[in-house]
Scaffold this active site. Structure first.
Site, PDB file in Angstrom:
ATOM      1  N   TYR A 178      71.394   4.296  43.045  1.00  0.00           N
ATOM      2  CA  TYR A 178      70.463   4.033  41.947  1.00  0.00           C
ATOM      3  C   TYR A 178      70.835   4.907  40.747  1.00  0.00           C
ATOM      4  O   TYR A 178      71.066   6.110  40.913  1.00  0.00           O
ATOM      5  CB  TYR A 178      69.028   4.341  42.386  1.00  0.00           C
ATOM      6  CG  TYR A 178      67.989   3.832  41.407  1.00  0.00           C
ATOM      7  CD1 TYR A 178      67.496   2.531  41.500  1.00  0.00           C
ATOM      8  CD2 TYR A 178      67.533   4.637  40.364  1.00  0.00           C
ATOM      9  CE1 TYR A 178      66.572   2.042  40.590  1.00  0.00           C
ATOM     10  CE2 TYR A 178      66.599   4.146  39.447  1.00  0.00           C
ATOM     11  CZ  TYR A 178      66.127   2.856  39.568  1.00  0.00           C
ATOM     12  OH  TYR A 178      65.221   2.368  38.671  1.00  0.00           O
ATOM     13  N   PHE A 248      66.378   0.005  31.873  1.00  0.00           N
ATOM     14  CA  PHE A 248      67.771   0.312  32.176  1.00  0.00           C
ATOM     15  C   PHE A 248      67.829   0.655  33.658  1.00  0.00           C
ATOM     16  O   PHE A 248      67.098   1.528  34.115  1.00  0.00           O
ATOM     17  CB  PHE A 248      68.259   1.517  31.359  1.00  0.00           C
ATOM     18  CG  PHE A 248      69.698   1.908  31.671  1.00  0.00           C
ATOM     19  CD1 PHE A 248      70.709   1.667  30.755  1.00  0.00           C
ATOM     20  CD2 PHE A 248      70.042   2.504  32.885  1.00  0.00           C
ATOM     21  CE1 PHE A 248      72.027   2.012  31.042  1.00  0.00           C
ATOM     22  CE2 PHE A 248      71.361   2.846  33.185  1.00  0.00           C
ATOM     23  CZ  PHE A 248      72.354   2.600  32.249  1.00  0.00           C
ATOM     24  N   GLU A 249      68.722   0.003  34.357  1.00  0.00           N
ATOM     25  CA  GLU A 249      68.795   0.261  35.794  1.00  0.00           C
ATOM     26  C   GLU A 249      70.145  -0.248  36.281  1.00  0.00           C
ATOM     27  O   GLU A 249      70.511  -1.387  36.011  1.00  0.00           O
ATOM     28  CB  GLU A 249      67.659  -0.510  36.471  1.00  0.00           C
ATOM     29  CG  GLU A 249      67.394  -0.200  37.913  1.00  0.00           C
ATOM     30  CD  GLU A 249      66.071  -0.818  38.380  1.00  0.00           C
ATOM     31  OE1 GLU A 249      65.123  -0.069  38.648  1.00  0.00           O
ATOM     32  OE2 GLU A 249      65.986  -2.056  38.484  1.00  0.00           O
ATOM     33  N   ILE A 250      70.884   0.610  36.940  1.00  0.00           N
ATOM     34  CA  ILE A 250      72.110   0.174  37.607  1.00  0.00           C
ATOM     35  C   ILE A 250      71.923   0.556  39.062  1.00  0.00           C
ATOM     36  O   ILE A 250      71.675   1.722  39.369  1.00  0.00           O
ATOM     37  CB  ILE A 250      73.364   0.861  37.026  1.00  0.00           C
ATOM     38  CG1 ILE A 250      73.441   0.632  35.509  1.00  0.00           C
ATOM     39  CG2 ILE A 250      74.625   0.318  37.716  1.00  0.00           C
ATOM     40  CD1 ILE A 250      74.630   1.304  34.842  1.00  0.00           C
ATOM     41  N   HIS A 285      59.746   1.018  41.897  1.00  0.00           N
ATOM     42  CA  HIS A 285      61.148   1.355  42.197  1.00  0.00           C
ATOM     43  C   HIS A 285      61.330   2.864  42.338  1.00  0.00           C
ATOM     44  O   HIS A 285      62.027   3.338  43.231  1.00  0.00           O
ATOM     45  CB  HIS A 285      62.077   0.881  41.066  1.00  0.00           C
ATOM     46  CG  HIS A 285      62.332  -0.589  41.059  1.00  0.00           C
ATOM     47  ND1 HIS A 285      63.370  -1.158  40.365  1.00  0.00           N
ATOM     48  CD2 HIS A 285      61.691  -1.620  41.660  1.00  0.00           C
ATOM     49  CE1 HIS A 285      63.361  -2.470  40.534  1.00  0.00           C
ATOM     50  NE2 HIS A 285      62.336  -2.778  41.305  1.00  0.00           N
TER      51      HIS A 285
END
Ligand code: GDP
Ligand code: MN
Length: 361
Positions: A178, A248-250, A285
């Site tokens: 994450y 924003f999330e990878i 999350h």
């Protein structure tokens, strides 16, 4: 490597070959945008920025999701803007709509009450569908089955700097699950009973999926080594309201697909808080990541300048900013890292949940 050796000495050929190598060494990943047709201009602005700063050298696929079919104008324009392949999927109604077991009378009452209290998106039905979808269903969309990683993109965001690396590769090579750029405190009014629901989940599952020695429990908890610590924001539970800003999330799709995450989500979902309150996918999350992953499986992408209204983050190292051609001012008040509502200090400060256990009498 072979490509590099083949490269001639002329500047242009070298550039071309470097790009070809990057493309050949791509990870199994997609750029992912949940978006509405009318948001096309903002979607294109975000795409332009990410293409320029990162994807033009890699040509990762773009995946677009929507609860109604994309129109041809949207498809045509986004395909033209992308350097990689584009694909579009319609979200099945059962993954998007309010479940039938939600009490409609109660739901309408809540909407009105939260609207009156001026809670952000408090009166919105579709926003709730979106948050629940992003919490429990995006990773189950068929179109994503083929991928291991996704990079969430929203309309009207900006990436301030050239990416100094392929973030997907950084994640895989370092076993990260994450990645985030911005973290801050949540509005408590949107999640009054979220934490007690999480605690219930922990007790129901007897903490079996939670490694308190190594996770990032301390990041989301008001407790630290000294007991209940000074909290920047008042919260009425032991949750300190810190969350990763998920626009924003990878992340690794396999984490969200895992049995333990699904179990976590199903428990939360069964309480109805996505509708009776207004639980965001960000705290959901973030709490899952902080409980279920080890802290060293989470990465703060410090070098990637990023903006989603009304906040941004800008790297502060002068030379790196020149090297990455950043277009941002780290001393500007919009830089959230300087703001009291940023949780970055909390991220740096604390590690696992073992301190909490000491005080869990
Ligand atoms: P905010 O960032 O919390 O202010 O919320 P946004 O309006 O940006 O919504 C978050 C993300 O979900 C964005 O990518 C939106 O395009 C998307 N989104 C929000 N509501 C809907 C919806 O009803 N349908 C679709 N297809 N996308 C939505
Ligand atoms: Mn947004």
């Amino acid at each position: 490597n072979r490509m590099l050796k083949l490269s001639s000495n002329t500047y242009n050929d070298e550039l071309l070959d470097e790009t070809m190598v990057k493309t050949l060494e791509r990870e199994n990943a997609t750029l992912l945008m949940l978006v509405r047709n009318w948001e096309l201009p903002g979607a294109l602005r975000s795409m332009r920025s990410l293409e320029d700063r990162f994807n033009k050298d890699f040509h990762y696929d773009w995946t677009f999701l929507n609860d109604v079919p994309f129109d041809s104008e949207f498809i045509e324009a986004t395909t033209a803007m992308a350097s990689g392949k584009t694909q579009y999927a319609l979200i099945p109604a059962e993954d998007w709509n309010r479940p039938s077991w939600i009490n409609e009378t109660l739901f309408e009452e809540v909407l009105q009450l939260m609207e009156e209290k001026n809670i952000l998106y408090g009166g919105s039905k579709s926003y709730r569908n979106m948050c629940r979808f992003n919490s429990g269903f995006f990773f189950r969309q068929k179109i994503l089955d083929q991928y291991d990683y996704y990079f969430r993109v929203e309309p009207d965001v900006e990436y301030f700097c050239d990416f100094p690396y392929d973030p997907f590769k950084v994640m895989r090579l370092n076993n990260k699950k994450y990645g985030f750029t911005i973290t801050m405190y949540e509005y408590e009014d949107t999640i009054p009973s979220l934490w007690e629901t999480v605690e219930e989940y922990l007790e129901d599952t007897d903490y079996q999926d939670v490694d308190m020695e190594n996770n990032a429990y301390g990041f989301v908890s008001n407790f630290d080594f000294f007991g209940k610590s000074f909290a920047v924001m008042d919260s009425s539970s032991d949750y300190n309201l810190c969350h990763f800003w998920t626009n924003f999330e990878i992340a690794d799709l396999n984490f969200f697909r895992s049995e333990r995450y699904i179990k976590f989500f199903e428990h939360l979902d069964s309480k109805g808080g996505f509708y009776y309150e207004r639980w965001g996918d960000a705290p959901v999350h973030s709490i899952a990541v902080s409980l279920l992953l080890n802290k060293d499986e989470v990465i703060h992408f410090d070098e990637l300048g990023y903006k989603h209204m009304p906040f941004g983050t800008c790297p502060s190292a002068y030379y790196m900013k020149l090297q990455e051609r950043c277009l941002c001012d780290s001393n500007h008040p919009d830089n959230i890292d300087l703001n009291v509502i940023s949780c970055l200090r909390r991220w740096w400060k604390d590690g696992s949940g073992k301190y909490f256990l000491k005080h869990d009498s």
